[in-house]
Design a protein around this motif. Structure first.
Motif, short mmCIF file in Angstrom:
data_model
loop_
_atom_site.label_atom_id
_atom_site.label_comp_id
_atom_site.label_asym_id
_atom_site.label_seq_id
_atom_site.Cartn_x
_atom_site.Cartn_y
_atom_site.Cartn_z
N ARG A 44 14.06 -42.84 34.82
CA ARG A 44 13.97 -42.15 36.12
C ARG A 44 12.62 -41.48 36.26
O ARG A 44 12.00 -41.50 37.34
CB ARG A 44 15.09 -41.12 36.27
CG ARG A 44 16.45 -41.72 36.57
CD ARG A 44 17.39 -40.68 37.17
NE ARG A 44 17.57 -39.54 36.29
CZ ARG A 44 18.50 -39.46 35.35
NH1 ARG A 44 19.32 -40.49 35.14
NH2 ARG A 44 18.63 -38.38 34.61
N ALA A 45 12.15 -40.87 35.18
CA ALA A 45 10.85 -40.21 35.22
C ALA A 45 9.74 -41.22 35.54
O ALA A 45 8.83 -40.94 36.33
CB ALA A 45 10.56 -39.52 33.89
N VAL A 46 9.83 -42.40 34.94
CA VAL A 46 8.83 -43.43 35.20
C VAL A 46 8.89 -43.88 36.66
O VAL A 46 7.85 -44.05 37.32
CB VAL A 46 9.04 -44.62 34.25
CG1 VAL A 46 8.16 -45.81 34.66
CG2 VAL A 46 8.73 -44.21 32.82
N LEU A 47 10.10 -44.07 37.19
CA LEU A 47 10.25 -44.50 38.58
C LEU A 47 9.69 -43.47 39.55
O LEU A 47 9.17 -43.82 40.63
CB LEU A 47 11.73 -44.76 38.89
CG LEU A 47 12.33 -46.01 38.23
CD1 LEU A 47 13.84 -46.04 38.41
CD2 LEU A 47 11.70 -47.27 38.82
N ILE A 48 9.77 -42.20 39.19
CA ILE A 48 9.19 -41.14 40.02
C ILE A 48 7.67 -41.11 39.89
O ILE A 48 6.94 -40.94 40.87
CB ILE A 48 9.79 -39.78 39.63
CG1 ILE A 48 11.28 -39.73 40.00
CG2 ILE A 48 9.04 -38.64 40.32
CD1 ILE A 48 12.01 -38.53 39.45
N LEU A 49 7.19 -41.31 38.67
CA LEU A 49 5.75 -41.20 38.41
C LEU A 49 4.96 -42.37 38.99
O LEU A 49 3.81 -42.17 39.43
CB LEU A 49 5.51 -41.12 36.90
CG LEU A 49 5.85 -39.80 36.21
CD1 LEU A 49 5.76 -39.96 34.70
CD2 LEU A 49 4.91 -38.69 36.69
N LEU A 50 5.51 -43.56 38.99
CA LEU A 50 4.73 -44.73 39.37
C LEU A 50 4.14 -44.65 40.78
O LEU A 50 2.94 -44.91 40.96
CB LEU A 50 5.57 -46.01 39.21
CG LEU A 50 5.83 -46.44 37.77
CD1 LEU A 50 6.70 -47.69 37.73
CD2 LEU A 50 4.53 -46.68 37.02
N PRO A 51 4.91 -44.31 41.82
CA PRO A 51 4.28 -44.18 43.14
C PRO A 51 3.25 -43.05 43.22
O PRO A 51 2.25 -43.16 43.92
CB PRO A 51 5.46 -43.92 44.09
CG PRO A 51 6.58 -43.48 43.21
CD PRO A 51 6.38 -44.12 41.90
N LEU A 52 3.49 -41.97 42.45
CA LEU A 52 2.51 -40.89 42.43
C LEU A 52 1.21 -41.34 41.76
O LEU A 52 0.12 -40.97 42.20
CB LEU A 52 3.09 -39.69 41.67
CG LEU A 52 4.35 -39.05 42.27
CD1 LEU A 52 4.85 -37.91 41.38
CD2 LEU A 52 4.06 -38.53 43.68
N ILE A 53 1.34 -42.15 40.72
CA ILE A 53 0.16 -42.70 40.05
C ILE A 53 -0.59 -43.63 40.98
O ILE A 53 -1.83 -43.61 41.04
CB ILE A 53 0.57 -43.41 38.76
CG1 ILE A 53 1.03 -42.39 37.72
CG2 ILE A 53 -0.57 -44.26 38.20
CD1 ILE A 53 1.71 -43.00 36.50
N ALA A 54 0.13 -44.43 41.74
CA ALA A 54 -0.52 -45.33 42.71
C ALA A 54 -1.32 -44.52 43.73
O ALA A 54 -2.48 -44.86 44.03
CB ALA A 54 0.52 -46.19 43.40
N LEU A 55 -0.73 -43.45 44.23
CA LEU A 55 -1.45 -42.62 45.20
C LEU A 55 -2.65 -41.94 44.56
O LEU A 55 -3.73 -41.87 45.15
CB LEU A 55 -0.49 -41.55 45.77
CG LEU A 55 0.61 -42.06 46.71
CD1 LEU A 55 1.58 -40.92 47.04
CD2 LEU A 55 0.00 -42.64 47.98
N GLY A 56 -2.47 -41.44 43.35
CA GLY A 56 -3.55 -40.73 42.67
C GLY A 56 -4.73 -41.62 42.34
O GLY A 56 -5.89 -41.26 42.58
N THR A 57 -4.47 -42.80 41.76
CA THR A 57 -5.57 -43.69 41.39
C THR A 57 -6.23 -44.29 42.64
O THR A 57 -7.45 -44.51 42.67
CB THR A 57 -5.08 -44.81 40.46
OG1 THR A 57 -3.93 -45.46 41.05
CG2 THR A 57 -4.71 -44.27 39.11
N GLY A 58 -5.43 -44.53 43.68
CA GLY A 58 -6.02 -45.00 44.93
C GLY A 58 -6.91 -43.94 45.56
O GLY A 58 -8.01 -44.24 46.04
N ALA A 59 -6.44 -42.69 45.55
CA ALA A 59 -7.25 -41.60 46.10
C ALA A 59 -8.52 -41.39 45.31
O ALA A 59 -9.59 -41.12 45.87
CB ALA A 59 -6.42 -40.31 46.13
N ALA A 60 -8.43 -41.52 43.98
CA ALA A 60 -9.62 -41.36 43.14
C ALA A 60 -10.66 -42.42 43.47
O ALA A 60 -11.87 -42.13 43.55
CB ALA A 60 -9.24 -41.45 41.66
#
Length: 286
Positions: free
Chosen positions: A23-39
């Protein structure tokens, strides 16, 4: 537990949300996508398409690094999350990952570790062979077919009934041999020369991490985690063998010089996760 996917593949592991870590991974993955895209958009002036591509790449890298971390140390969730965090950091800093190589490392390691339980199926061997071709010809790592073939040979060493592995191993090794011939066939030129182009600081870091990883592989304790599809415990020798395979993938990436090492940073992140996770208290797999 038995899942329908296990009737089709012995190296596919669905991400089941009933487990807290999943569940933690499923929550983190879209946040990681947003973060790396924003970077990519803010720090490297990437356009919207470039930012979206960077975000997708960051999310895939994070998942694959986490999944590979689960293979090399099944008893310690921290190892996989350390690998994920370091892999994401590499992507955020602008190091484009070699995703085919990372996917190959994951699936080849699963053939050795047998985390699901049963031996690799015909389709699994074909998938790993195909990924080896992509890692060699798309990502540009000529030696990865050799490592994939070696992984199949290790599985055969542990289970002598798996003679079919040799057929697919021959194809994977053939990819590397073809790429080697295409580059001129000079082993020294495609190994020692690129290694000499790696910056000294990176070479030293790789050497230290390789030594530490080797120590922790050799001292791997008994494994408490169970196979996904049964109540049988994972074999210690197979988990150790999987660690060796990942270590070989990481070190072989240096045959492509500095650029090859940087693109393979997510694989190195998995090794760093193995080392870091071993220093933390042992937790049961979830």
């Amino acid at each position: 537990m038995t899942k329908p996917i296990y009737k089709l593949s012995s190296i596919a592991r669905p991400l089941e949300p009933q487990y807290p870590t999943n569940r933690a991974v499923l929550i983190l993955l879209p946040l990681i996508a947003l973060g790396t895209g924003a970077a990519a958009f803010l720090a490297r002036d990437a356009g919207l398409a470039g930012a979206a591509s960077a975000g997708l790449g960051g999310m895939l890298t994070a998942f694959l690094a986490w999944a590979l971390g689960r293979e090399v140390d099944p008893d310690r969730n921290a190892a996989a999350f350390i690998a994920m965090a370091l892999a994401v950091a590499a992507v955020a800093l602008g190091h484009a990952p070699a995703l085919w190589l990372l996917a190959l490392a994951l699936m080849a390691t699963r053939i050795v570790v047998r985390t699901v339980g049963p031996a690799a199926r015909l389709t699994d061997l074909a998938i790993v062979t195909g990924l080896a071709g992509l890692a060699v010809f798309v990502d540009g790592y000529w030696a990865m077919g050799l490592i994939a073939g070696f992984a199949m040979a290790v599985d055969l060493l542990y289970d002598r009934s798996r003679t079919l592995n040799l057929v697919f191993a021959a194809f994977a090794i053939g990819f590397s041999m073809f790429a080697l011939v295409q580059s001129g066939g000079d082993i020294a030129a495609v190994t020692l020369q690129p290694l000499g182009l790696v910056e000294p600081g990176w070479s030293l870091a790789a050497l230290i991490l390789t030594a530490l990883t080797g120590i922790f592989i050799l001292t791997c304790p008994a494994v408490a985690s169970l196979c996904d599809s049964s109540d049988n415990p994972l074999e210690r020798r197979r988990v150790r063998g999987g660690g060796v395979i990942v270590l070989l993938f990481a070190t072989a990436a240096m045959f492509e010089g500095q650029a090859g090492l940087l693109a393979a940073l997510p694989v190195w992140a998995v090794l760093a996760g193995l080392v870091g996770g071993r220093l933390l208290p042992r937790r049961q797999r979830a």
